[in-house]
Design an enzyme around this catalytic site. Structure first.
Site, PDB file in Angstrom:
ATOM      1  CG  ASP B 101      40.340  41.120  31.445  1.00 55.86           C
ATOM      2  OD1 ASP B 101      40.794  39.975  31.251  1.00 55.86           O
ATOM      3  OD2 ASP B 101      39.366  41.355  32.168  1.00 55.86           O
ATOM      4  CE1 TYR B 230      40.434  34.163  33.808  1.00 52.16           C
ATOM      5  CE2 TYR B 230      40.276  35.414  35.849  1.00 52.16           C
ATOM      6  CZ  TYR B 230      40.073  35.305  34.490  1.00 52.16           C
ATOM      7  OH  TYR B 230      39.502  36.344  33.798  1.00 52.16           O
ATOM      8  CG  HIS B 295      35.661  44.525  31.175  1.00 46.84           C
ATOM      9  ND1 HIS B 295      36.541  44.813  32.191  1.00 46.84           N
ATOM     10  CD2 HIS B 295      36.192  43.455  30.523  1.00 46.84           C
ATOM     11  CE1 HIS B 295      37.561  43.964  32.151  1.00 46.84           C
ATOM     12  NE2 HIS B 295      37.379  43.130  31.158  1.00 46.84           N
TER      13      HIS B 295
END
Lengths: 318, 316
Positions: B101, B230, B295
């Site tokens: 990730d 982010y 995931h």
């Protein structure tokens, strides 16, 4: 000589270019407060020998763009500009020659993209100004050592030095800086006494003509000094982001030259670094450093033929 | 688990919590969002048994590591700087690297800017996305998926934190970790996380104890640190101009679950299987797509993933 604009990294970068289009590229990086023009003697000499001399105005200077935000002047932005210039012109590695800020940027270029640099000739600024642990901010160190009036500290407050330069006059500022030969750090007391009185003329040395000064003055009148000063306003920010390269060596063959009247030579630790083992340890492919007697900071303008000779003799080997 | 050592290392201006175990060649494991060192709990034990020194930090902003307040302290250069500082402080010259990730993105960039510190990389879930010179990443996501796309909803400092604060953290962790929905995750402003249905019972691979560990850590720390990655995406884009067009020159194995939402981002399958990824990662040696896996592949199928990693690193 040709003047061109290269579009890269979101800005237009003005470059002066001379030499055969298939000649090995020599990228010449100026410092503060000069321009591509500081390489005026080396450019034709390199071209005549079959190299392609490429001298940009760095971001913030001269005929290149000057984005308004201070945060647009980190070393990452400037190296990004240079990668854009290089890749616009060639897929090969290039020779790089740097002076003052251009030299510091050249060290970073070698750290970030050693795959793009065939060999480096750096003037005035050794690799002692390398990335360090960000727990100690570089500016705090400079302030502690030299005090608030050290020129790099005086450049920090947005608008302050710009206002002072405006008041003193760009012509006087350019003349004073280019002719500075004191073998000690540049201190600018807030009373503006450094610049001298308005009636006092500043004579030019033999290596600097009135028309050279006039060119610099015209360009800085057009552009202002903020762009160039913004490089200094990113010292701490740069160091915060240079973490990946703490302790990283320069893996590019390097020639280093400094004048023994250069104010940088008298900054703390610099003489010891240049003449001691650390420089060679950090830059394993460093040739023996050259110290030019009786020469001050603007070495490529003061001793143009000697510097051209040193560059050519070195890059000829690669 | 008691054999895992926990230390705090000073690196790159922060204090970093590191979990480690074993002796031998070093493997550095990098977690993602919203995750912790704990993500690698199975691999830490397995690789210690296999003769490696396994190291898993809490990345900046997470768990027991420092979390500077400003998003500007979370550029990719900051995070990679933390890890290089960690390696320097441990006296490790070159590592084996495993990422998942956000940790995969960090791993790609560590390999890009300091390839001399990495022997080989096994990366999972997130492919390397080359820098588009004309479009910033958040702008690209907004154009592709709209304003409710989670990356866009994460941008405004403080905004999504309110949604996180109002939600039951244990249920959120369960939802995030066990989701098998391949569609781009959107969080409509009107609903926030209230729009999410209650999660199903925990799968075998995620225990109550696991969920409680995560919930406790995130309740203590909050989500802001992780969210700041982010928020620094566009800034990181600006700062990585020097590496435009540069390939990643480290031997790589890439693993992804076929139910991972990242695998279903339009164009990704073709990019992975038809040469796109290889163009930017020329030493990409193996690609594994794990059938029926989501995931959090290394938590869902720990032994298989460990075998894949070991099989690759053994070669070096």
């Amino acid at each position: 000589m040709e003047h061109r604009k290269v579009r890269g990294n979101g800005i237009d970068i003005h470059v002066a270019i001379q030499g055969p289009s298939d000649g090995p590229i020599v990228l010449l990086l100026h410092g503060f407060p000069t321009l591509w023009y500081s390489w005026r003697h080396q450019i034709p000499g390199l071209a005549a020998l079959g190299y392609r001399a490429v001298a940009p105005d760095l971001r913030g200077y001269g005929d290149s763009d000057a984005p308004p935000e201070i945060s647009s002047y980190t070393c990452f932005h400037i190296v990004g500009d240079l990668i854009a210039v290089i890749t616009a012109l060639t897929e090969e590695k290039v020779f790089v020659v740097g002076h003052d800020w251009g030299a510091l940027i050249a060290w970073y270029l070698c750290l970030f993209r050693p795959d793009k640099v065939k060999a480096l000739v750096n003037l005035s600024v050794p690799f002692s100004f390398r990335p360090t642990n960000p727990t100690v901010k570089p500016l705090d160190g400079l302030r502690k050592f030299y005090g608030e009036d050290f020129y790099m500290c005086r450049f920090q407050e947005v608008g302050e030095i710009e206002a002072e330069i405006s008041e003193v006059g760009i012509e006087r500022v350019v003349r004073r800086i280019l002719t500075y030969r004191m073998p000690r750090p540049l201190i600018l007391p807030k009373d503006k006494s450094f610049w001298g009185s308005k009636d006092e003329t500043i004579p030019l040395p033999s290596w600097l003509r009135e028309e050279d000064v006039a060119y610099y003055v015209r360009k800085f009148e057009e552009k202002g000094f903020t762009g160039g000063v913004n490089f200094y306003r990113n010292f701490d920010r740069n160091n915060e982001m240079l973490g990946p390269w703490v302790g990283c060596k320069i893996q590019v063959p390097t020639k280093f030259v400094i004048g023994d009247q250069d104010l940088v030579y008298y900054m703390p630790g610099v003489k010891e670094y240049i003449h001691g083992p650390n420089f060679k340890e950090d830059v394993p492919l460093l040739e023996e450093p050259v110290v030019m007697e009786g020469v001050a900071h603007f070495i490529n303008q003061e001793k143009p033929q000697e510097i051209l000779r040193l560059i050519v003799d070195f890059i000829f080997k690669f | 688990m008691e054999k895992i050592e926990h230390t705090t290392i000073s690196t790159n201006g922060i204090n970093m919590h590191v979990a480690s175990i074993g002796s031998g060649p070093v493997i550095l494991f990098l977690h993602g969002f919203p995750d912790l060192w704990y993500s690698w709990r199975h691999q830490l034990l397995s690789f210690a048994d296999l003769g490696y020194r396994a190291i898993a930090p809490d990345l900046r902003g997470y768990g027991d590591s420092d979390a500077p307040p400003s998003p500007d302290s979370y550029t990719i250069l900051h995070i990679v700087g933390d890890l290089v500082g960690l390696l320097n402080s441990l006296g490790v010259d070159r590592v084996f690297l495993v990422g998942h990730d956000w940790g995969a993105i960090v791993a790609w960039w560590l390999c890009m800017i300091r390839p001399d510190r990495v022997n080989a990389l096994v990366n999972t879930s997130v492919v390397f996305n080359p820098r588009n010179p004309s479009v910033k990443p958040v702008d690209a996501f907004r154009a592709l998926f709209g304003d409710d796309y989670y990356v866009c909803r994460f941008q405004e400092p403080g905004e999504i934190e309110e949604d996180f604060a109002q939600a039951d953290t244990k249920k959120l962790i369960n939802r995030f970790f066990t989701s098998r929905n391949p569609r781009p995750p959107c969080i409509p402003k009107t609903l926030g996380f209230r729009g999410l249905p209650d999660p199903p019972p925990l799968p075998a691979w995620l225990t109550e104890q696991d969920v409680r560990f995560y919930a406790d850590k995130f309740s203590q720390k909050g989500f802001t640190g992780g969210l700041n990655y982010y928020r620094a995406l566009n800034l990181s884009w600006e700062l990585t101009a020097p590496w435009a067009g540069l390939q990643i020159k480290v031997p790589v194995k890439f693993i992804v679950g076929d139910l991972d939402l990242t695998y279903h981002i339009p164009g990704t399958k073709e990019y992975i299987h038809e040469g796109g990824l290889k163009k930017h990662v020329p030493f990409l040696q193996e690609v594994v797509v794990m059938e029926g896996v989501g995931h959090f592949l290394h938590q869902e199928k720990p032994d298989e993933v460990t075998d894949h990693i070991y099989g690759f690193f053994k070669k070096f």
